[in-house]
Write an enzyme that holds these catalytic residues in place. Structure first.
Site, PDB file in Angstrom:
ATOM      1  N   THR A 176       0.829  -1.196   0.000  1.00 12.58           N
ATOM      2  CA  THR A 176       0.000   0.000   0.000  1.00 12.58           C
ATOM      3  C   THR A 176       0.870   1.256   0.000  1.00 12.58           C
ATOM      4  O   THR A 176       0.587   2.221  -0.707  1.00 12.58           O
ATOM      5  CB  THR A 176      -0.926  -0.004   1.234  1.00 12.58           C
ATOM      6  N   ARG A 225      -5.465  -2.041 -17.977  1.00 15.56           N
ATOM      7  CA  ARG A 225      -4.071  -2.425 -17.731  1.00 15.56           C
ATOM      8  C   ARG A 225      -3.707  -3.723 -18.449  1.00 15.56           C
ATOM      9  O   ARG A 225      -2.601  -3.854 -18.978  1.00 15.56           O
ATOM     10  CB  ARG A 225      -3.855  -2.583 -16.226  1.00 15.56           C
TER      11      ARG A 225
HETATM   12  P1  ADP Z   1      -3.127  -4.767   1.372  1.00 17.30           P
HETATM   13  O1  ADP Z   1      -2.970  -3.816   0.239  1.00 17.30           O
HETATM   14  O2  ADP Z   1      -4.107  -5.823   1.118  1.00 17.30           O
HETATM   15  O3  ADP Z   1      -3.272  -4.069   2.684  1.00 17.30           O
HETATM   16  P2  ADP Z   1      -0.275  -4.874   1.675  1.00 17.30           P
HETATM   17  O4  ADP Z   1       0.691  -5.526   0.779  1.00 17.30           O
HETATM   18  O5  ADP Z   1      -0.306  -3.386   1.695  1.00 17.30           O
HETATM   19  O6  ADP Z   1      -1.704  -5.507   1.413  1.00 17.30           O
HETATM   20  O7  ADP Z   1       0.022  -5.321   3.172  1.00 17.30           O
HETATM   21  C1  ADP Z   1       0.126  -6.675   3.554  1.00 17.30           C
HETATM   22  C2  ADP Z   1       1.102  -6.766   4.727  1.00 17.30           C
HETATM   23  O8  ADP Z   1       1.036  -8.073   5.302  1.00 17.30           O
HETATM   24  C3  ADP Z   1       2.553  -6.545   4.321  1.00 17.30           C
HETATM   25  O9  ADP Z   1       3.120  -5.545   5.114  1.00 17.30           O
HETATM   26  C4  ADP Z   1       3.199  -7.913   4.548  1.00 17.30           C
HETATM   27  O10 ADP Z   1       4.560  -7.848   4.924  1.00 17.30           O
HETATM   28  C5  ADP Z   1       2.346  -8.477   5.675  1.00 17.30           C
HETATM   29  N1  ADP Z   1       2.401  -9.948   5.764  1.00 17.30           N
HETATM   30  C6  ADP Z   1       2.359 -10.832   4.732  1.00 17.30           C
HETATM   31  N2  ADP Z   1       2.447 -12.097   5.203  1.00 17.30           N
HETATM   32  C7  ADP Z   1       2.538 -11.998   6.564  1.00 17.30           C
HETATM   33  C8  ADP Z   1       2.669 -12.952   7.629  1.00 17.30           C
HETATM   34  N3  ADP Z   1       2.737 -14.260   7.387  1.00 17.30           N
HETATM   35  N4  ADP Z   1       2.739 -12.488   8.901  1.00 17.30           N
HETATM   36  C9  ADP Z   1       2.698 -11.150   9.165  1.00 17.30           C
HETATM   37  N5  ADP Z   1       2.605 -10.214   8.205  1.00 17.30           N
HETATM   38  C10 ADP Z   1       2.509 -10.622   6.927  1.00 17.30           C
END
Ligand code: ADP
Length: 597
Positions: free
Chosen positions: A182, A424
């Site tokens: 994000t 896109r």
């Molecule tokens: P969204 O746009 O759906 O909010 P993002 O990519 O912005 O998704 O955020 C997802 C977050 O979740 C990231 O910061 C990522 O590092 C975190 N994440 C992914 N897998 C895990 C996990 N297994 N445990 C903790 N955090 C996680």
């Protein structure tokens, strides 16, 4: 106190290499008698200009490290600016990992500190090899109302809402920083303020947003989820404003967004969202964030999700019991090449030759954890590519477009090949068919009147030109020569495009998007390639953000929001709809988990 000027620093790095390689063979530990206490400063180049540090050496130890000046992007670089200095002092070492997503800033801080320590008489090579690892901490068991997995936009929207509704919340984030994808996004958030002056001027409505989202996703999205998205998007903007976030007055059309309904944050990229969320976190009780903590599995009892098992920074086991439930907000899987290959059916190849705009943590963990709890998946084959990747990294950094109205794309022969206002997937599919699958974004000084403006990534066009990541020339002929495309083709492509802008002809690719002609030098060009951007598929949810199982029933205690979910965007997500999705469904998940609905 010494101030190292930039050119002096360059000289010093050269000298340093020579002197270190000379002494390395015979001596790998620092001779403490050569260390001189004092305060040292150095300045080196960072991502957005110079980074200056000050290092205090006392009793022949590194007592204090501070970044005194920098122009790096807020939030994105915060960790590199604050944590790296703290870790250097804590571990008395330079063997510190760079912060992902802020590698250039991290390296700048480490390089500047290394210069200071060299000057103080330390053996910096030995410091770089010194281990910075910590001892394993004890296992932990915690009790809370709500666990949110992932500190991106969806996770924070859910966590803050649940907390506003009275629940105690723990957010788990596996990375050392908040923001996920994000924060890397352009920050554009589609939302229609029905009946407002802006909506009337743009002939926009919630209904048109619905239709474009549904049709833009090849009618594969779930109509009920899309309704929920478009009807609650503007209250999502207002909610962000209530948390202190600011948006520009005017809406605009983001790449692949189809309509000028994107709200642009005042702060660069997605940082405005996280400045607001961090501020909430800092000023409220019963909402905690655990960084460097990776959720491994859901705790399921009698088919109900009752908690999470995670691994802490030092490898310790953390068990969190969630009285109300768990919100999965782990984002997509664009960085998981195996999963891309497993689920992709639409693109010829999504192997390692195609890079991604995403942060390294976008590895589909939430989908795997959901599957283990019998969650249903939907739309996994729909993987979105952008035609806008940096050729080296796949990132959106270095994209010179300012809005979509004024730029054209040409292939390596200097010819246009697509309607640049298209979806896109359509633009990227057309790009893949071009020679070497590369293209140049071309625009003129209508978008960069002073030559010092910044792009959506907070990068100055003059810096991009200096770094050789963008090209600038007074005439189109000179630009063609600089970028190695056929000059006649480029001049012809632009003059035909200008006739279309003047209303003299129809565009040969059916483009309708227009504003200014491309006729005011200097002209600019930047090279772009296809890049994996968004995974539209994921956990199946209902309009209450409950995760559904393979029989279509709600899995009690499990909620999901954001890119980890599927079924909203169908086969193609409109540009600007991800932020709306995150905030709308994040808030719904937060409300429902707080009230155990
Ligand atoms: P969204 O746009 O759906 O909010 P993002 O990519 O912005 O998704 O955020 C997802 C977050 O979740 C990231 O910061 C990522 O590092 C975190 N994440 C992914 N897998 C895990 C996990 N297994 N445990 C903790 N955090 C996680």
């Amino acid at each position: 106190m010494r101030i190292f000027k930039k050119f002096f620093v360059v000289l010093l790095v050269g000298l340093l290499t020579v002197s270190l390689s000379a002494c390395n063979s015979s001596n790998t530990t620092t001779d403490s008698s050569s260390i001189k206490d004092g305060t040292y400063t150095a300045t080196v180049d960072g991502h957005n200009g110079e980074v200056s540090v000050e290092v205090v050496v006392a009793d022949q130890k590194i007592e204090k490290v501070e970044v005194t000046e920098h122009g790096e992007t807020p939030i994105v670089s915060d960790l590199a600016i604050s944590e790296i200095p703290a870790k250097i002092v804590e571990t008395q070492s330079l063997g510190i990992d760079t912060v992902s997503g802020a590698t250039v800033t991290s390296n700048a801080v480490l390089e500047a500190v290394a210069l200071c320590l060299t000057e103080a008489g330390f053996d910096v090579e030995a410091l770089k090899n010194a281990s910075a690892s910590k001892d394993k901490e004890d296992d932990l068991v915690l009790d809370v109302d709500v666990v949110v997995i992932g500190a991106g936009g969806a996770g924070f929207a859910a966590a803050v809402t649940a907390n506003q509704e009275g629940a105690s919340v723990i957010i788990l984030e596996k990375q050392p920083k908040i923001g996920g994808n994000t924060i890397l996004s352009g920050g554009a958030m589609n939302a229609v303020d029905e009946g407002s002056e802006t909506a009337l001027k743009n002939k926009d409505s919630v209904e048109l947003h619905y239709t474009q989202t549904f049709e833009g996703g090849s009618e594969k999205g779930n109509p009920e989820l899309i309704r929920t998205l478009v009807e609650n998007a503007y209250s999502g903007v207002e909610w962000m404003q209530s948390l202190g976030m600011e948006f520009e007055e005017e809406t605009f059309t983001v790449l692949g967004g189809m309509w000028p309904r994107a709200h642009k944050p005042v702060e660069p990229v997605g940082t405005g969202f996280f400045i607001a969320f961090q501020n909430y976190l800092d000023t409220h009780e019963n909402i905690d964030l655990m960084l460097n903590t990776k959720a491994e599995e859901l705790i399921v009892e009698d088919n109900k999700v009752v908690g999470v098992i995670a691994t802490g920074e030092t490898g310790n086991k953390i068990t969190i019991n969630a009285a109300n439930g768990v919100v999965m907000a782990t984002g997509g899987f664009s960085q998981n090449i195996e999963m891309r290959q497993e689920y992709n059916t639409l693109w010829k190849d999504l192997g390692e030759n195609i890079k991604s705009t995403n942060h390294p943590g976008a590895t589909g963990d939430g989908i795997k954890m959901g599957l283990a709890a019998n969650a249903a998946l939907v739309g996994m084959e729909y993987i979105q590519l952008l035609p806008m990747g940096d050729p080296e990294t796949g990132s959106l950094s270095g994209n010179i477009e300012q809005g979509v109205e004024n730029r054209i794309f040409v292939n390596k022969e200097g010819n246009r090949f697509v309607d640049e206002g298209e979806r896109r997937d359509v633009m990227t599919a057309a790009l893949i068919e071009q020679p070497d699958s590369i293209m140049w974004t071309i625009l003129d000084s209508h978008d960069y009147p002073t030559g010092e403006e910044i792009n959506n990534f907070n990068e100055k066009i003059s810096d991009l030109v200096k770094e050789g990541r963008a090209y600038k020339a007074d005439t189109l002929e000179e630009l063609a020569k600089l970028i190695g495309v056929d000059s006649d083709n480029l001049v012809n492509a632009v003059s035909e495009y200008n006739k279309f802008v003047a209303g003299e002809i129809e565009d040969e690719f059916g483009r309708t998007l227009k504003q200014d002609p491309i006729d005011q030098g200097p002209y600019y060009a930047a090279l772009r390639v296809p890049t994996v951007h968004h995974t539209m598929g994921g956990l199946m949810i209902d309009t209450g953000a409950h995760v559904l199982d393979t029989d279509g029933n709600i899995i009690p205690g499990l909620y999901a929001a954001g890119e980890v979910t599927g079924g909203i965007h169908g086969a193609n997500r409109l540009g600007g709809n991800a932020l709306s999705d995150i905030i709308v469904f994040g808030r719904i998940a937060g409300q429902n988990v707080a009230s155990k609905k």
